[in-house]
Each structure stands twice: as C-alpha cells, then as structure tokens.
Design a protein around this motif. Structure first.
Motif, PDB file in Angstrom:
ATOM      1  N   SER A 109       0.845  -1.190   0.000  1.00 15.11           N
ATOM      2  CA  SER A 109       0.000   0.000   0.000  1.00 15.11           C
ATOM      3  C   SER A 109       0.880   1.239   0.000  1.00 15.11           C
ATOM      4  O   SER A 109       1.993   1.230   0.515  1.00 15.11           O
ATOM      5  N   PHE A 110       0.378   2.300  -0.623  1.00 15.30           N
ATOM      6  CA  PHE A 110       1.126   3.553  -0.624  1.00 15.30           C
ATOM      7  C   PHE A 110       0.229   4.693  -1.072  1.00 15.30           C
ATOM      8  O   PHE A 110      -0.851   4.483  -1.630  1.00 15.30           O
ATOM      9  N   ILE A 111       0.696   5.897  -0.817  1.00 13.28           N
ATOM     10  CA  ILE A 111       0.164   7.105  -1.431  1.00 13.28           C
ATOM     11  C   ILE A 111       1.356   7.840  -2.039  1.00 13.28           C
ATOM     12  O   ILE A 111       2.356   8.059  -1.371  1.00 13.28           O
ATOM     13  N   LYS A 112       1.232   8.191  -3.312  1.00 13.49           N
ATOM     14  CA  LYS A 112       2.327   8.904  -3.968  1.00 13.49           C
ATOM     15  C   LYS A 112       1.808  10.166  -4.623  1.00 13.49           C
ATOM     16  O   LYS A 112       0.739  10.165  -5.245  1.00 13.49           O
ATOM     17  N   ILE A 113       2.564  11.210  -4.496  1.00 15.77           N
ATOM     18  CA  ILE A 113       2.254  12.461  -5.166  1.00 15.77           C
ATOM     19  C   ILE A 113       2.821  12.407  -6.581  1.00 15.77           C
ATOM     20  O   ILE A 113       3.970  12.046  -6.798  1.00 15.77           O
ATOM     21  N   ILE A 114       1.984  12.751  -7.558  1.00 16.26           N
ATOM     22  CA  ILE A 114       2.398  12.795  -8.953  1.00 16.26           C
ATOM     23  C   ILE A 114       2.376  14.264  -9.372  1.00 16.26           C
ATOM     24  O   ILE A 114       1.332  14.825  -9.690  1.00 16.26           O
ATOM     25  N   LYS A 115       3.545  14.881  -9.356  1.00 20.88           N
ATOM     26  CA  LYS A 115       3.620  16.316  -9.600  1.00 20.88           C
ATOM     27  C   LYS A 115       3.307  16.649 -11.046  1.00 20.88           C
ATOM     28  O   LYS A 115       3.594  15.890 -11.963  1.00 20.88           O
ATOM     29  N   GLY A 116       2.698  17.821 -11.258  1.00 17.88           N
ATOM     30  CA  GLY A 116       2.361  18.287 -12.589  1.00 17.88           C
ATOM     31  C   GLY A 116       2.687  19.758 -12.755  1.00 17.88           C
ATOM     32  O   GLY A 116       3.393  20.349 -11.946  1.00 17.88           O
TER      33      GLY A 116
ATOM     34  N   ASN B 171      -6.340  -8.087  -7.339  1.00 18.92           N
ATOM     35  CA  ASN B 171      -6.909  -8.013  -5.993  1.00 18.92           C
ATOM     36  C   ASN B 171      -6.392  -6.837  -5.173  1.00 18.92           C
ATOM     37  O   ASN B 171      -6.500  -6.827  -3.949  1.00 18.92           O
ATOM     38  N   LYS B 172      -5.825  -5.842  -5.851  1.00 18.32           N
ATOM     39  CA  LYS B 172      -5.431  -4.590  -5.214  1.00 18.32           C
ATOM     40  C   LYS B 172      -6.210  -3.446  -5.853  1.00 18.32           C
ATOM     41  O   LYS B 172      -6.573  -3.519  -7.032  1.00 18.32           O
ATOM     42  N   ILE B 173      -6.453  -2.403  -5.093  1.00 17.26           N
ATOM     43  CA  ILE B 173      -7.175  -1.245  -5.597  1.00 17.26           C
ATOM     44  C   ILE B 173      -6.186  -0.109  -5.821  1.00 17.26           C
ATOM     45  O   ILE B 173      -5.427   0.262  -4.913  1.00 17.26           O
ATOM     46  N   TYR B 174      -6.179   0.414  -7.037  1.00 15.43           N
ATOM     47  CA  TYR B 174      -5.391   1.595  -7.376  1.00 15.43           C
ATOM     48  C   TYR B 174      -6.378   2.740  -7.614  1.00 15.43           C
ATOM     49  O   TYR B 174      -7.285   2.621  -8.443  1.00 15.43           O
ATOM     50  N   ALA B 175      -6.201   3.830  -6.885  1.00  9.29           N
ATOM     51  CA  ALA B 175      -7.128   4.959  -6.975  1.00  9.29           C
ATOM     52  C   ALA B 175      -6.351   6.241  -7.238  1.00  9.29           C
ATOM     53  O   ALA B 175      -5.206   6.393  -6.801  1.00  9.29           O
ATOM     54  N   ILE B 176      -6.978   7.159  -7.949  1.00 12.46           N
ATOM     55  CA  ILE B 176      -6.408   8.498  -8.097  1.00 12.46           C
ATOM     56  C   ILE B 176      -7.216   9.463  -7.240  1.00 12.46           C
ATOM     57  O   ILE B 176      -8.441   9.377  -7.158  1.00 12.46           O
ATOM     58  N   GLY B 177      -6.480  10.342  -6.585  1.00 13.11           N
ATOM     59  CA  GLY B 177      -7.105  11.322  -5.706  1.00 13.11           C
ATOM     60  C   GLY B 177      -6.408  12.656  -5.841  1.00 13.11           C
ATOM     61  O   GLY B 177      -5.564  12.864  -6.720  1.00 13.11           O
TER      62      GLY B 177
ATOM     63  N   LYS C  45      -2.510   3.072  -3.515  1.00 14.34           N
ATOM     64  CA  LYS C  45      -2.648   1.627  -3.654  1.00 14.34           C
ATOM     65  C   LYS C  45      -3.157   1.073  -2.335  1.00 14.34           C
ATOM     66  O   LYS C  45      -2.588   1.330  -1.271  1.00 14.34           O
ATOM     67  N   MET C  46      -4.270   0.307  -2.394  1.00 13.17           N
ATOM     68  CA  MET C  46      -4.911  -0.240  -1.201  1.00 13.17           C
ATOM     69  C   MET C  46      -5.165  -1.731  -1.386  1.00 13.17           C
ATOM     70  O   MET C  46      -5.076  -2.252  -2.503  1.00 13.17           O
ATOM     71  N   ASP C  47      -5.492  -2.407  -0.301  1.00 19.95           N
ATOM     72  CA  ASP C  47      -5.866  -3.810  -0.438  1.00 19.95           C
ATOM     73  C   ASP C  47      -7.316  -3.906  -0.904  1.00 19.95           C
ATOM     74  O   ASP C  47      -7.975  -2.903  -1.166  1.00 19.95           O
ATOM     75  N   GLU C  48      -7.829  -5.120  -1.017  1.00 20.13           N
ATOM     76  CA  GLU C  48      -9.160  -5.318  -1.591  1.00 20.13           C
ATOM     77  C   GLU C  48     -10.286  -4.792  -0.707  1.00 20.13           C
ATOM     78  O   GLU C  48     -11.453  -4.748  -1.130  1.00 20.13           O
ATOM     79  N   PHE C  49      -9.954  -4.374   0.526  1.00 19.23           N
ATOM     80  CA  PHE C  49     -10.942  -3.787   1.423  1.00 19.23           C
ATOM     81  C   PHE C  49     -10.705  -2.298   1.655  1.00 19.23           C
ATOM     82  O   PHE C  49     -11.195  -1.735   2.629  1.00 19.23           O
ATOM     83  N   GLY C  50      -9.935  -1.673   0.763  1.00 17.57           N
ATOM     84  CA  GLY C  50      -9.735  -0.238   0.831  1.00 17.57           C
ATOM     85  C   GLY C  50      -8.849   0.211   1.955  1.00 17.57           C
ATOM     86  O   GLY C  50      -8.878   1.385   2.363  1.00 17.57           O
ATOM     87  N   ARG C  51      -7.995  -0.680   2.466  1.00 16.51           N
ATOM     88  CA  ARG C  51      -7.111  -0.351   3.589  1.00 16.51           C
ATOM     89  C   ARG C  51      -5.713  -0.011   3.095  1.00 16.51           C
ATOM     90  O   ARG C  51      -5.187  -0.682   2.198  1.00 16.51           O
ATOM     91  N   LEU C  52      -5.128   0.998   3.710  1.00 15.12           N
ATOM     92  CA  LEU C  52      -3.772   1.413   3.352  1.00 15.12           C
ATOM     93  C   LEU C  52      -2.702   0.630   4.107  1.00 15.12           C
ATOM     94  O   LEU C  52      -1.547   0.644   3.713  1.00 15.12           O
TER      95      LEU C  52
END
Length: 395
Positions: free
Chosen positions: A33-40, A366-372, A386-393
């Motif tokens: 699991s992770f959160i990454k900043i994608i700079k623009g 079985n992993k969830i990739y989300a953009i926020g 990136k989270m597990d299948e239950f939305g956990r980080l």
C-alpha cells in the motif's frame, strides 16, 4: 470516519512524499500500500484511471496551468507502473495550441487504443485517440454553426459494432441572440478514425441529461435527468423522438435525490447518486426499472465522483465532508465497494488535515489503485493510492 491510525499514516506519507516522492523511511513501510504524489504543471482535477494491456496504469487529469495573464486548461495523460512511477513523459493536450481543452471521459478499447473526449472551452466537442506510447493518432471536433455550448456526459465502446457512443447536451441560440434552446444529443463515432457517423438531438426530453445515454440490448436508449426529481427516461429510437418517462426515484424521508452515474451492462442498468436524508448527504445504488434504492455512507456529507464496474460489483469514489470544531469543515477520501446487487463489501473514509478526495479507482490483481487529490500550497495535486481489496492502506 477516519481512524487515528489512518490519520497518522496518511499525514506521514503525504509529508514525506512531498519531500522525496518515495516510500523509503516511512513508518510503517509497506510494499502492498502507498500514497504517492504525482507532480504536474498546475492545479489538477483527476478524471480516470484504467489498466493498459502492457500492465501499466493510464491516468487522465484536467489541469489548470496558470500563466501571467490567463489560465489554460489542458488534459494531462500519463502512464504509471504498479509502483506508482512514471514510465513515459506525461503529455498535455492540446499540444502547442493556444486553446483550453477539458476532458469528460476516457476509455481504453479492446485493441489497446486510448480515446478521450471533452470540450474546447465548452463551445465544441473534441475527441482524440492515442496509441500505447501516448502519441496522438486522430483528433476530431464537432460543432454546429449556431451552437453556443456543449457538455459531454460520457461515452462507451460498443464492441458489437466497433462504435464509440457519446452523449451530452447542446445549447443553440437564435440568430438574434434572444432565445436559447437546450438539446439532448446522442452520437456515434467510427472507432478506427473517430469520424462522425450519426448525431441525433432532441428538445423533447424535458430536461438536459444528467448521465450518459446507454443503448441496451433491445436497442433502446436509457438516461436520467435531474429536476424536482431524478427521472429515468427511455427512447425506442436513437433519433430520441419517442421518449418515455419511466418514473422517478423515491426513498422514504429523502429529499433532493440526484443521479450522477448510469452504468449499463448486458444484464442490467444501475444508477448511482446522492440523496439528502436526516440532514446529511448519502450516496445510493438503484437498479433501473425497479423500486430498489439502497443508500450508503451514513456518517458525514458525501459527494460521488465516479463509479467503476469491476468483475464482482462496483468501486465508488468520492469525498466525505468532516465537520470540525467551530463549524469548520474539511473533506476526506471516500471509497466503497458494492456487490452486484448494491450490498456493501466495505466503506472507508480517511484523510489528513488537508482537503482530499478520490476521483476514480480500478482493481488489479486483488489490489485497488485509486487516483485522488490534495491541496499542496495553492494547487490541487494528483495522488496515486494503492490499497488492499478492502480499501485499507495498511496490512
């Protein structure tokens, strides 16, 4: 509601990622699991995330690029690997043109082409296709001479005839400029070269569409408009000349029911949206042509951003407004996984002390990739989670 554990994790990741954009030295550190900043280049509103055939992730985002005397709207397209790293240079469209484009939808066809649709300064429709290397292949514009503005509600790829089906609204003005007429539009593009095959329009639909128009297996066109109620419509012809009003959504004790997404499959048509109940805004699932309506998200005020159909149901993304002391509020990430019949698999809200939200998600292995997005400085900044299948980080 966010947990203390999640709050600390998010705050640590966001703070560290802003400095080095990596997972190293995070506590706890996790490969799953992770959160990454994608700079623009500007302030971003993420739109879509999809998996490509090369196992990378496609991300489409609308970007406001601030210049000295003006602001330009560009469509940012980038490819990320499963670790959240960019695998090609990001592209901004239009390239080398002094115009503002804004994307409304994006799809990946079965043969791997990327097709994006939107508007040019709201005054015309634009569709363009890219290859897997994000190189521009085709671009097509559409506008009637007397049209004032357009809104694209969405499109989809019809595999039965290899057509792109798009829909939205068109506002036309008279030559004298005194009268404006709103039309619901439904059109078809050739998926090979994006050439326009047909456009049908109707002012008989009472209200402009709130969702995309979907053609079911019987060839009927289905969509929803929102006015004093959220009403389901259907036309037996693509010309939209014979429009049936099939009734409106109701739920006991609820007001202001607003449909925002319509998802059609060979089996059924389902609706997702928002409703006000008990002084809160909840989300809902409803199956078309039935009285079934299932609300979810019972704490806080929720906003729906997107719904993605997955093999076993739906991924719902948005934000939750958290009320703080002194009547202040902030928004946190919201994600919910629903079964095929609308039942809950999980619902998670979490966040830091900044305003954040999720815009779209996809499930891969079985992993969830989300953009926020989150606010950093004065800009809305793109995030990949990136989270597990239950939305956990966390594991």
């Amino acid at each position: 509601m966010r947990s203390i554990k999640q709050y600390i994790l998010i705050f640590t990741i966001l703070t560290t990622a802003f400095a080095c954009n990596t997972e190293e030295d995070l506590i706890p550190a996790s490969r799953d699991s992770f959160i990454k900043i994608i700079k623009g280049q500007g302030s971003e509103t993420p739109l879509k995330i999809e998996q490509l055939s090369d196992q990378n992730l496609l991300v489409v985002s609308n970007t406001s690029i601030f210049q000295e005397a003006s602001t330009k709207e560009k469509i940012r397209v980038l490819k990320l690997n499963m670790a959240g790293n960019e695998v090609s240079d990001p592209k901004y469209f239009p390239e080398d043109i002094n115009q503002s484009w804004r994307a409304a939808d994006a799809i990946v066809t079965s043969d791997g082409r990327i097709i994006i649709g939107g508007t040019v300064a709201d005054t015309s429709l634009v569709f363009f296709s890219l290859n897997s290397n994000l190189q521009l292949v085709d671009t097509k514009h559409y506008k009637l001479e007397n049209a004032i503005s357009y809104e694209l509600k969405g499109f989809y790829f019809d595999e039965s005839n290899n057509k792109i089906i798009f829909s939205g609204s068109e506002i036309q003005g008279s030559e004298e400029g005194e009268e404006e007429v709103g039309y619901t539009i439904y059109g078809e593009l050739d998926s090979d070269d994006l050439s326009l095959l047909n456009v049908f329009r109707s002012e008989k639909a009472k209200e402009l569409p709130a969702t995309k128009l979907y053609r079911d297996l019987d060839g009927r066109i289905n969509w929803v408009y929102n006015s004093s109620s959220s009403t389901l419509l259907r036309s037996n012809t693509p010309q939209l000349s014979l429009i049936e009003e099939l009734g409106f959504l109701e739920f006991k004790g609820a007001t202001n029911i607003t449909t925002k997404k319509l998802i059609g499959t060979n089996e059924e048509i389902v609706l997702f949206g928002e409703l006000d109940i008990s002084s809160q805004t909840q989300l809902f699932y409803s199956k078309a042509y039935t009285s079934e309506l299932i609300p979810f998200g019972d704490k806080g005020n929720h906003q729906l951003n997107n719904v993605k159909k997955i093999e076993s149901g739906y991924l719902v993304t948005g934000k939750t407004e958290i009320l703080e002391e002194g009547a202040n509020s902030q928004s946190d990430f919201f994600i919910s996984r629903r079964g095929l019949n609308g039942g809950e698999v999980f619902t998670e809200t979490f966040g830091s002390d900044a305003d954040e939200e999720l815009h779209d998600a996809v499930m891969v292995n079985n992993k969830i990739y989300a953009i926020g997005s989150t606010i950093i400085g004065i800009n809305n900044t793109l995030l990949l989670l990136k989270m597990d299948e239950f939305g956990r980080l966390s594991n």
